[in-house]
Design a protein around this motif. Structure first.
Motif, PDB file in Angstrom:
ATOM      1  N   TYR A   1      -1.280  -1.166  -4.195  1.00 36.19           N
ATOM      2  CA  TYR A   1      -2.483  -0.353  -4.000  1.00 36.19           C
ATOM      3  C   TYR A   1      -2.007   1.095  -3.815  1.00 36.19           C
TER       4      TYR A   1
ATOM      5  N   VAL B   1       0.878  -1.165   0.000  1.00 33.48           N
ATOM      6  CA  VAL B   1       0.000   0.000   0.000  1.00 33.48           C
ATOM      7  C   VAL B   1       0.915   1.214   0.000  1.00 33.48           C
TER       8      VAL B   1
ATOM      9  N   ARG C   1      -9.222  -5.346   0.856  1.00 32.69           N
ATOM     10  CA  ARG C   1      -9.288  -5.861  -0.522  1.00 32.69           C
ATOM     11  C   ARG C   1      -8.200  -6.898  -0.755  1.00 32.69           C
ATOM     12  N   GLU C   2      -7.009  -6.643  -0.239  1.00 36.87           N
ATOM     13  CA  GLU C   2      -5.918  -7.596  -0.412  1.00 36.87           C
ATOM     14  C   GLU C   2      -6.183  -8.885   0.356  1.00 36.87           C
TER      15      GLU C   2
ATOM     16  N   ALA D   1      -7.874  -0.798   1.359  1.00 39.00           N
ATOM     17  CA  ALA D   1      -6.887  -1.497   0.537  1.00 39.00           C
ATOM     18  C   ALA D   1      -6.435  -2.795   1.206  1.00 39.00           C
TER      19      ALA D   1
ATOM     20  N   HIS E   1       1.237  -7.191  -5.644  1.00 34.23           N
ATOM     21  CA  HIS E   1       0.016  -6.389  -5.747  1.00 34.23           C
ATOM     22  C   HIS E   1       0.250  -5.037  -5.081  1.00 34.23           C
TER      23      HIS E   1
END
Length: 367
Positions: free
Chosen positions: A327, A288, A355-356, A352, A325
């Motif tokens: 964000y 993030v 969501r992960e 975030a 990934h």
């Protein structure tokens, strides 16, 4: 007491005494060096002259460099002492989670938060605590948020209560909180954070990092054991690391996975990390990041192993076989009123992370 126990006890006493004498001498030398300039310049007005100020700054800068170097050596020595079992608190990993079958927790996912270099005790600052309360309210009922892990000490307590150097840190904290001089308060706060920065540096080092990372992994595993974690019931452990805590999380992940016999996932928030750690068995790593975060951007330059120009580093080898990934949160900085714990961005960071967690859970589900 047997002869061998007496020898070990003598080693412990000598090390503790030597550490106290070393720190006391360093503090005394630093004070004398700073006062020495004033003694030579007998009148206060002469200290305001440019030559005197440059001399004072030079002496102060030299003292700080020497002290930081010795603090780094001291940090490595403390880890070695702990590893060798010369401290009574050295834990045994062989009995982890034995007997937890009967009292195992109903939670299947354990989120462990690791704070940044500002952390000085188990309790988190108010702004961080508000963020964690928000995260705790948003995660699923079968997830447990583990707070209060001190990532920059060996034992399960903060610097104030560390048995091997309690007296020194309590004195330093007292000066930081109560001394009338703002300059003295700044120096004390700088020394406290310097200790944590050095720990982050040790964690990223290929020689000494595995020792300290194992100690932190064992500390986390023992906390999970106290909370009723058991590999037969738990689904995963998620390490959420902020700033320098991201380095501690990534450095610890693979060792923690072996200790817990359960998958470990890493989520960094404005992370500053090297990528030197072994990550072969870690499937999920997410970042993030803020679009206006200069600290995390500098961290990538400070640790060139994350640059694509070096394809054989641990971090780049991991990315070739896994998906990282990211964000990105627009306009978010590293700390303060525009940081991830601020009212302006707290909810976006929590969203975030959630969501992960959901994405990784779906991707790991069979079929």
């Amino acid at each position: 007491m047997t002869r061998s126990n007496a020898v070990i006890h003598g080693h412990r006493h000598s090390i503790r005494l030597g550490a106290r004498v070393l720190i006391g001498v360093l503090v005394l030398v630093g004070i004398l060096m700073l006062i020495g300039v004033g003694v030579v310049r007998r009148d206060a007005a002469s200290l305001l002259q440019s030559g005197s100020l440059l001399e004072l700054l030079g002496v102060s800068g030299g003292a700080i460099v020497v002290v930081l170097a010795l603090v780094g050596v001291y940090s490595v020595m403390v880890d070695f002492v702990f590893w060798e079992g010369w401290m009574q608190s050295f834990p045994d990993a062989s009995g982890l989670f034995v007997g937890n079958e009967e009292k195992q927790s109903s939670h299947r996912h354990f989120l462990v938060y690791l704070d940044g270099i500002h952390q000085s005790e188990e309790n988190h600052p108010p702004r961080v605590q508000e963020f964690l309360n928000c995260l705790e309210s948003e995660i699923d009922n079968d997830s447990l948020l583990v707070k209060g892990i001190e990532a920059y000490t060996i034992t399960n307590v903060g610097l104030r209560a560390a048995s091997y150097s309690r007296w020194f840190w309590q004195w330093l904290f007292s000066l930081q909180e109560h001394h009338p001089s703002g300059f003295v308060q700044f120096v004390c706060a700088f020394c406290i954070q310097a200790n944590n920065v050095i720990k982050v540096g040790i964690s990223s080092d290929r020689r000494y990092g595995p020792v300290m990372n194992y100690e932190l992994a064992l500390k986390i595993a023992r906390r999970l054991e106290a909370l009723g974690f058991h590999p037969s019931h738990a689904s995963r452990v998620v390490l959420v690391g902020y700033s320098g805590g991201a380095e501690m999380a990534i450095g610890t992940a693979e060792m923690l996975q072996k200790l817990c016999c359960s998958s470990v996932q890493v989520i960094s928030i404005c992370g500053v990390f090297s990528g030197n750690a072994a990550l072969e068995s870690i499937q999920d790593v997410a970042m993030v990041v803020g679009s206006k975060d200069p600290v995390a951007a500098f961290g990538r330059l400070a640790y060139p192993g994350r640059l694509s120009l070096l394809p054989l580093t641990n971090w780049n080898r991991w990315q070739r076989t896994h998906s990282l990934h990211r964000y990105l949160i627009d306009r978010m900085s590293h700390n303060g009123s525009s940081g991830p714990f601020s009212v302006a961005f707290r909810q976006q960071v929590v969203a975030a992370i959630c969501r992960e967690l959901e994405r990784s859970l779906v991707s790991s589900s069979p079929g």
